[in-house]
Design a protein around this motif. Sequence first.
Motif, PDB file in Angstrom:
ATOM      1  N   LYS A 135      62.725  25.053  64.063  1.00 45.86           N
ATOM      2  CA  LYS A 135      64.084  25.740  63.340  1.00 45.86           C
ATOM      3  C   LYS A 135      64.606  26.573  64.217  1.00 45.86           C
ATOM      4  O   LYS A 135      65.742  26.665  64.691  1.00 45.86           O
ATOM      5  CB  LYS A 135      63.709  26.135  62.058  1.00 45.86           C
ATOM      6  CG  LYS A 135      64.633  26.880  61.270  1.00 45.86           C
ATOM      7  CD  LYS A 135      64.170  27.600  60.129  1.00 45.86           C
ATOM      8  CE  LYS A 135      65.058  28.608  59.412  1.00 45.86           C
ATOM      9  NZ  LYS A 135      64.483  29.334  58.293  1.00 45.86           N
ATOM     10  N   ALA A 145      57.428  23.343  62.025  1.00 46.95           N
ATOM     11  CA  ALA A 145      58.718  23.176  61.468  1.00 46.95           C
ATOM     12  C   ALA A 145      59.432  24.832  61.741  1.00 46.95           C
ATOM     13  O   ALA A 145      60.461  24.739  61.877  1.00 46.95           O
ATOM     14  CB  ALA A 145      58.656  23.177  59.708  1.00 46.95           C
ATOM     15  N   GLU A 146      58.657  25.771  61.629  1.00 46.30           N
ATOM     16  CA  GLU A 146      59.035  27.104  62.015  1.00 46.30           C
ATOM     17  C   GLU A 146      59.717  27.225  63.458  1.00 46.30           C
ATOM     18  O   GLU A 146      60.776  27.582  63.706  1.00 46.30           O
ATOM     19  CB  GLU A 146      58.157  28.293  61.683  1.00 46.30           C
ATOM     20  CG  GLU A 146      58.722  29.400  62.107  1.00 46.30           C
ATOM     21  CD  GLU A 146      59.815  29.960  61.083  1.00 46.30           C
ATOM     22  OE1 GLU A 146      60.019  29.358  59.873  1.00 46.30           O
ATOM     23  OE2 GLU A 146      60.701  30.956  61.405  1.00 46.30           O
ATOM     24  N   GLY A 204      51.789  21.917  60.642  1.00 45.89           N
ATOM     25  CA  GLY A 204      53.163  21.355  60.101  1.00 45.89           C
ATOM     26  C   GLY A 204      53.939  22.418  60.006  1.00 45.89           C
ATOM     27  O   GLY A 204      55.198  22.252  60.220  1.00 45.89           O
ATOM     28  N   ASP A 205      53.498  23.712  59.175  1.00 44.79           N
ATOM     29  CA  ASP A 205      54.530  24.865  58.666  1.00 44.79           C
ATOM     30  C   ASP A 205      54.473  25.431  60.032  1.00 44.79           C
ATOM     31  O   ASP A 205      55.938  25.686  60.205  1.00 44.79           O
ATOM     32  CB  ASP A 205      53.643  25.683  57.927  1.00 44.79           C
ATOM     33  CG  ASP A 205      53.221  25.120  56.452  1.00 44.79           C
ATOM     34  OD1 ASP A 205      54.211  23.962  56.200  1.00 44.79           O
ATOM     35  OD2 ASP A 205      52.605  25.448  55.795  1.00 44.79           O
ATOM     36  N   LYS A 206      53.923  25.590  61.102  1.00 46.86           N
ATOM     37  CA  LYS A 206      54.269  26.228  62.320  1.00 46.86           C
ATOM     38  C   LYS A 206      55.114  25.465  63.177  1.00 46.86           C
ATOM     39  O   LYS A 206      55.978  25.973  63.644  1.00 46.86           O
ATOM     40  CB  LYS A 206      53.039  26.711  63.001  1.00 46.86           C
ATOM     41  CG  LYS A 206      51.980  27.583  62.381  1.00 46.86           C
ATOM     42  CD  LYS A 206      50.833  27.836  63.235  1.00 46.86           C
ATOM     43  CE  LYS A 206      49.976  28.837  62.569  1.00 46.86           C
ATOM     44  NZ  LYS A 206      48.594  29.123  63.319  1.00 46.86           N
ATOM     45  N   THR A 251      66.143  23.646  58.581  1.00 50.63           N
ATOM     46  CA  THR A 251      64.787  23.466  57.807  1.00 50.63           C
ATOM     47  C   THR A 251      63.730  23.422  59.103  1.00 50.63           C
ATOM     48  O   THR A 251      62.519  23.679  58.909  1.00 50.63           O
ATOM     49  CB  THR A 251      64.852  22.369  56.966  1.00 50.63           C
ATOM     50  OG1 THR A 251      64.893  21.171  57.617  1.00 50.63           O
ATOM     51  CG2 THR A 251      65.606  22.862  55.883  1.00 50.63           C
ATOM     52  N   GLY A 305      54.984  17.717  58.818  1.00 53.01           N
ATOM     53  CA  GLY A 305      53.887  17.731  59.958  1.00 53.01           C
ATOM     54  C   GLY A 305      53.830  16.409  60.717  1.00 53.01           C
ATOM     55  O   GLY A 305      52.987  16.161  61.313  1.00 53.01           O
ATOM     56  N   THR A 352      60.273  19.158  59.444  1.00 55.18           N
ATOM     57  CA  THR A 352      59.139  19.206  58.266  1.00 55.18           C
ATOM     58  C   THR A 352      58.294  18.025  58.160  1.00 55.18           C
ATOM     59  O   THR A 352      58.657  16.858  58.417  1.00 55.18           O
ATOM     60  CB  THR A 352      59.909  19.735  56.937  1.00 55.18           C
ATOM     61  OG1 THR A 352      60.621  18.441  56.810  1.00 55.18           O
ATOM     62  CG2 THR A 352      60.664  20.828  57.132  1.00 55.18           C
ATOM     63  N   ALA A 375      48.198  20.662  57.974  1.00 58.23           N
ATOM     64  CA  ALA A 375      49.028  21.452  56.955  1.00 58.23           C
ATOM     65  C   ALA A 375      49.465  22.749  57.823  1.00 58.23           C
ATOM     66  O   ALA A 375      50.741  22.902  57.596  1.00 58.23           O
ATOM     67  CB  ALA A 375      48.467  21.805  55.844  1.00 58.23           C
ATOM     68  N   GLU A 376      48.548  23.596  58.190  1.00 58.29           N
ATOM     69  CA  GLU A 376      48.953  24.784  58.757  1.00 58.29           C
ATOM     70  C   GLU A 376      49.654  24.382  59.874  1.00 58.29           C
ATOM     71  O   GLU A 376      50.827  25.146  60.132  1.00 58.29           O
ATOM     72  CB  GLU A 376      47.765  25.452  59.226  1.00 58.29           C
ATOM     73  CG  GLU A 376      47.957  26.829  60.066  1.00 58.29           C
ATOM     74  CD  GLU A 376      46.741  27.280  60.437  1.00 58.29           C
ATOM     75  OE1 GLU A 376      45.644  26.823  60.205  1.00 58.29           O
ATOM     76  OE2 GLU A 376      46.910  28.400  61.099  1.00 58.29           O
ATOM     77  N   ASN A 432      45.631  22.286  65.697  1.00 62.53           N
ATOM     78  CA  ASN A 432      46.326  22.018  64.467  1.00 62.53           C
ATOM     79  C   ASN A 432      46.947  20.549  64.767  1.00 62.53           C
ATOM     80  O   ASN A 432      47.541  19.850  63.947  1.00 62.53           O
ATOM     81  CB  ASN A 432      47.666  22.886  64.392  1.00 62.53           C
ATOM     82  CG  ASN A 432      47.276  24.337  64.356  1.00 62.53           C
ATOM     83  OD1 ASN A 432      47.721  25.467  65.204  1.00 62.53           O
ATOM     84  ND2 ASN A 432      46.289  24.532  63.153  1.00 62.53           N
TER      85      ASN A 432
END
Length: 468
Positions: free
Chosen positions: A210, A206-207, A202-204, A240, A245, A243, A199-200, A176
Amino acid sequence: MEKQRSLIALIIVLVVGAIALLTQLPIPQGLDLRGGSQLTIQVKPVEGKEINQENLVAVKRVLENRVNGLGVSEPLIQTAGEDKILVQLPGVSNPEQAERVLGGTAQLEFRQQIPNTEGDFQALFTIQQQLQAQLAQLRSGEEDNLEEIEETTASLDTINQQLAELFQPVGLTGQNLENARAEPTQSGNSWEVALRFDAEGGDKFAELTKNVAGTGRRLGIFLDNDLISAPNVGPEFAETGITGGAAVITGNFTLETANDLAVQLRGGALPFPVEVVENRTVGATLGRDSVRRSIYAAVAGLVLVLIFMGVYYRLPGLIADVSLAIYTLLTLACFALIGVTLTLPGIAGFILSIGMAVDANVLIFERTREELRSGKTLYRSVESGFYRAFSSILDSNVTTLIACAALFWLGSGLVKGFALTLAIGVIVSMFTALTCSRTLLLLTVLTLPGVRQKPELFCPNLDRSAKS
């Protein structure tokens, strides 16, 4: 006369410096002399990604990490060509183990620290940093600390395993990560490492950020299951996460340390598989035997040359012997200073350069004899001998240096070692022949009246009418 005295002072300083350098900085021995394993690793291309020089350096950095885990003293890892990496492991007698460790694709993973492990992490992380610094110091030391290196490596492996147990995977891996690079901070006073995910990822990411932001727990970055970085995430990202990515790892980075971490991250993010295409083992017994035979050959050749010069050329021959001893010292000191790794072809190049050093003196002495036979005084003959021989010496040495340059540029591995040692020997031999031999001869002629009265010491069977 004053010029000769200054040159003698310079030569004495160089000789003393060379002896001091050789006692403090021994010449490292190559794999063929110490014994060990040599692996040629090919980096395989994958669909959609080409192997460029930057990727090759990143894979090399991953391999360096893995070699460090083997506890090898003074390993040599270098790129070879467009898609190969050469790994030399002195003292390693189990190449299959090295092949298993080095042959896998790099695994980069971002993990989340488990709650209530903050105290254990800090203690283990401190020990890991200390062991890494200790290991680096042992590897850079001049002594053979193989046993101590193995013990420290084993302790570091244990600590790395305990650290890995404090983190849990979240599914964010090197696949990633699109890029990692060192860049200066906005203030320009230090450096940071910038990350960019797909993109994938970036979401992981961010989580993940967080979950750990503001809790005192770390974000663990693991390469081949070893923790290479554990940044904190500020409380401002607790709602958040980070975020977009993209992120930066800050700290007390210098350009070197930031680039080192970025290279490791890029290496782990590369999906390039690697394959060991050659695994060659050199036995230690063979290495020791080769060293002994090479030393015997070098000493025998040197002694025979010294005897021949003294018998055939008499007084100038004995002075050439002194110059040859100085040449040997200065050449070995150059090897130690430049960091030449001595191999069997390297020893061959050194022995060959001894012959070339004598060859220069032979040219000078033959010209001197010709001048004496023509009726010139001893001092004028010596001066003319050096002057007339200079162009021949220069031509022969320049052509040899051109050949050395071609061998070094186009050759590889042991051929480069031969070319380098021969080139250093040729350059030093020119210096000793044109400086040491000339200065010693002129001082002998100018300061010893008895020598000036006996030109036959320079040219036997000289016609009495030609003597000064």
